[in-house]
Design a protein around this motif. Structure first.
Motif, short mmCIF file in Angstrom:
data_model
loop_
_atom_site.label_atom_id
_atom_site.label_comp_id
_atom_site.label_asym_id
_atom_site.label_seq_id
_atom_site.Cartn_x
_atom_site.Cartn_y
_atom_site.Cartn_z
N PRO A 143 0.85 -1.26 0.00
CA PRO A 143 0.14 0.17 -0.12
C PRO A 143 0.89 1.35 -0.03
N ARG A 144 1.87 1.23 0.52
CA ARG A 144 2.70 2.53 0.77
C ARG A 144 3.34 2.79 -0.86
N ARG A 145 3.52 2.06 -1.65
CA ARG A 145 4.23 2.15 -2.99
C ARG A 145 2.79 2.57 -3.77
N LEU A 146 1.93 1.90 -3.58
CA LEU A 146 0.42 2.39 -4.31
C LEU A 146 0.33 4.05 -3.98
N LEU A 147 0.32 4.33 -2.75
CA LEU A 147 0.09 5.55 -2.48
C LEU A 147 0.98 6.62 -3.04
N THR A 148 2.27 6.49 -2.94
CA THR A 148 3.28 7.25 -3.35
C THR A 148 3.01 7.42 -4.78
N LEU A 149 2.78 6.34 -5.60
CA LEU A 149 2.59 6.49 -7.00
C LEU A 149 1.50 7.32 -7.34
N GLY A 150 0.46 7.02 -6.54
CA GLY A 150 -0.99 7.89 -6.68
C GLY A 150 -0.58 9.29 -6.68
N MET A 151 0.01 9.73 -5.54
CA MET A 151 0.39 11.29 -5.05
C MET A 151 1.23 11.79 -6.10
N MET A 152 2.27 11.34 -6.52
CA MET A 152 3.13 11.72 -7.61
C MET A 152 2.28 11.95 -8.87
N ALA A 153 1.56 10.94 -9.22
CA ALA A 153 0.66 10.97 -10.74
C ALA A 153 0.09 12.28 -10.68
N SER A 154 -0.87 12.37 -9.30
CA SER A 154 -1.79 13.26 -9.20
C SER A 154 -1.22 14.79 -9.21
N SER A 155 -0.16 14.97 -8.52
CA SER A 155 0.54 16.33 -8.58
C SER A 155 0.86 16.72 -9.96
N ILE A 156 1.34 15.70 -10.78
CA ILE A 156 1.76 16.20 -12.14
C ILE A 156 0.60 16.48 -12.95
N VAL A 157 -0.45 15.64 -12.99
CA VAL A 157 -1.48 16.14 -13.71
C VAL A 157 -2.23 17.34 -13.43
N VAL A 158 -2.52 17.30 -12.02
CA VAL A 158 -3.23 18.98 -11.59
C VAL A 158 -2.35 20.03 -11.88
N PHE A 159 -1.08 20.00 -11.99
CA PHE A 159 -0.33 21.13 -12.37
C PHE A 159 -0.34 21.28 -13.78
N CYS A 160 -0.17 20.14 -14.62
CA CYS A 160 -0.76 20.64 -16.07
C CYS A 160 -2.11 21.30 -16.34
N PHE A 161 -3.03 20.70 -15.35
CA PHE A 161 -4.51 21.20 -15.51
C PHE A 161 -4.38 22.73 -14.97
N GLY A 162 -3.92 22.96 -14.20
CA GLY A 162 -4.31 24.57 -13.38
C GLY A 162 -3.10 25.48 -13.94
N TYR A 163 -1.76 24.84 -13.90
CA TYR A 163 -0.87 25.82 -14.12
C TYR A 163 -0.47 26.06 -15.67
N VAL A 164 -0.05 24.79 -16.38
CA VAL A 164 0.43 24.78 -17.84
C VAL A 164 -0.64 25.54 -18.50
N THR A 165 -2.06 25.09 -18.48
CA THR A 165 -2.84 25.63 -19.33
C THR A 165 -2.86 27.06 -19.13
N GLU A 166 -3.00 27.56 -18.14
CA GLU A 166 -3.02 29.08 -17.89
C GLU A 166 -1.79 29.86 -18.52
N THR A 167 -0.70 29.29 -18.07
CA THR A 167 0.75 29.67 -18.26
C THR A 167 0.74 30.19 -20.02
N PHE A 168 0.53 29.11 -20.68
CA PHE A 168 0.57 29.00 -22.11
C PHE A 168 -0.73 29.57 -22.88
N HIS A 169 -1.87 30.02 -22.05
CA HIS A 169 -2.93 30.09 -22.49
C HIS A 169 -3.54 29.21 -23.65
N TYR A 170 -3.46 27.90 -22.95
CA TYR A 170 -4.13 26.55 -23.86
C TYR A 170 -5.32 26.38 -23.20
N TYR A 171 -6.40 27.03 -23.74
CA TYR A 171 -7.89 26.57 -23.09
C TYR A 171 -8.71 25.68 -23.97
#
Length: 457
Positions: free
Chosen positions: A73-101
């Motif tokens: 369970p520790r490895r599964l939790l770590t993997l989920g946290m890392m993947a979620s941080s990357i996806v949400v970063f792209c959703f909220g920061y990358v799209t607005e920074t590069f004006h990709y709506y």
């Protein structure tokens, strides 16, 4: 903190909805023009995003619940946290920074985040279940289950204090904290006592049994465990209400009561504070009872009253804060109990004796079914609000709370019959002892019938 930060990332979207709607409707930085023609169209798209998130989340819970009983369970939790941080970063920061709506890109990213984050709850409940037994489970897991509400508060406070720089920085900061914390989880989080001390193992498992341990219970067999279906359906109704507040409360305070966005975000945290207090008090109280169901049932009935009062609350900060605290107490408290201590009880019931525990699987089933109900709610809330107003939304919440209580009625009735049967068996056993000894007089027998039994206590 691991699950709190997962919740903080998903809470960020609900707190920046007004800013997103303004950006999408007034966008002139691209040749295509505004992403949506009207604020209502943008709000309905956000409702669709919430629905897609919850549908993917519910499907993922069923899958990850099974994985949590088969893999570390520790490895599964770590993997989920890392993947979620990357996806949400792209959703909220990358799209607005590069004006990709792009609505398509938003949908793919946020729905993917729903599936990824589903790894969190079954795994963390399974880890907590390894560390604490039945007698302390209500108090400990009740206090711990407030992590979701704590995450909501963290996400809201970060957003409200960084919104003036641009909503993309709110996503950046929350995702950075989640990514950093994932490394702490991987290197520092023991998933069971025997990972710390090899001599510490569950009492019922000796060395020989551990080598011959049965495989985890199957997904469909887990549905047949006592109480799983009833609590799954109940949680589907209750989570619709709880996540209705989660996704739309800041938006309601901003558009319905016309408070500034950052002001509304901070005010909405009082709902989570109420849930935290209730999880601790109700969890500790239920430890001293034979069943946790009566505590949940009574709180649900009181939740209907608190919702009706809040629907007619005045436009006053102090009154709204107080009434949100009460509503969060009677709604968030039962939600936290069902998703943590009650789920742990069901996943470690007597019917699993001789088999590997199904805690992660049962957690996935109950939370997954609850997420289906939540997904349906997020699809209808913006439309109901547009057609009938916010009062209709709150009345709908009251109906769903009553449905939750109705789903738990069979469990409550069965537990009542079991208590009566247990009491009768104890009385009969005492009477048999007197008859066998030939020492009991008629007065003695009458005394036995009046004697309080363990069941009464």
């Amino acid at each position: 903190m691991s699950y709190a930060m997962l919740h903080a990332t998903r809470k960020t979207l609900s707190t920046v909805k007004p800013s997103l709607i303004h950006t999408w409707v007034s966008n002139t930085s691209t040749p295509e023009g505004p992403v949506f023609p009207t604020p209502q169209a943008a709000a309905e798209f956000l409702g669709g995003l919430d629905t897609g998130f919850m549908v993917a989340y519910s499907i993922g819970l069923y899958v990850c619940g099974i994985l949590g009983d088969n893999y570390n369970p520790r490895r599964l939790l770590t993997l989920g946290m890392m993947a979620s941080s990357i996806v949400v970063f792209c959703f909220g920061y990358v799209t607005e920074t590069f004006h990709y709506y792009s609505p398509t890109a938003y949908a793919i990213l946020w729905i993917s985040n729903g599936f990824i984050q589903s790894v969190g709850w079954p795994v963390v409940v399974s880890i907590m279940g390894n560390w604490f037994g039945r007698n302390a489970r209500g108090a400990v897991m009740g206090a711990w289950s407030s992590c979701a509400s704590v995450g909501n508060i963290i996400g809201t406070l970060i957003t409200s204090n960084t919104l003036y720089m641009g909503y993309q920085y709110s996503f950046l900061i929350v995702c950075s904290i989640l990514l950093i914390y994932s490394f702490i989880v991987f290197f520092q989080l023991p998933s069971a006592p025997w990972e710390v001390n090899s001599n510490t193992v569950p009492e019922r498992i000796d060395e020989e049994q551990e080598t011959e341990r049965h495989p985890p219970i199957g997904f469909f067999k887990a549905w047949l465990l006592p109480g799983v279906i009833a609590y799954s359906l109940a949680y589907a109704c209750l989570k619709l209400v709880n996540y209705g507040f989660f996704f739309w409360l800041p938006f309601y305070l901003h558009t319905g009561l016309h408070w500034p966005e950052s002001f509304a975000d901070v005010l909405s945290t009082w709902y989570d504070v109420g849930g935290i207090i209730a999880a601790v008090i109700a969890g500790a109280l239920s430890d001293s009872m034979r069943s946790r169901t009566p505590v949940v049932f009574i709180m649900l009935l009181l939740a209907t009253i608190s919702l009706y009062i809040y629907a007619h609350s005045p436009e006053s900060y102090n009154w709204n804060a107080f009434l949100l605290l009460i509503a969060g107490f009677f709604i968030g408290g039962p939600a936290n109990m069902i998703s943590s201590s009650i789920t742990a009880d069901l996943g470690k019931c007597d019917q699993l004796h001789g088999n590997a525990e199904a805690l992660s699987t049962v957690t996935g089933i109950i939370d997954g079914t609850g997420s289906i109900g939540a997904a349906m709610g997020q699809w209808f809330i913006p439309s109901i609000q547009q057609w009938f107003g916010w009062d209709a939304v709150f009345y709908g919440f009251i109906v769903m709370i009553l449905c939750t209580a109705l789903c738990l009625t069979p469990v409550l009735w069965k537990e009542h019959k079991d208590r009566r049967a247990h009491r009768s068996e104890e009385v009969d056993s005492l009477l048999q002892e007197y008859n066998d000894s030939d020492e009991g007089s008629t007065g003695d027998i009458q005394e036995v019938r009046r004697r309080p039994t363990t069941a009464n206590a």
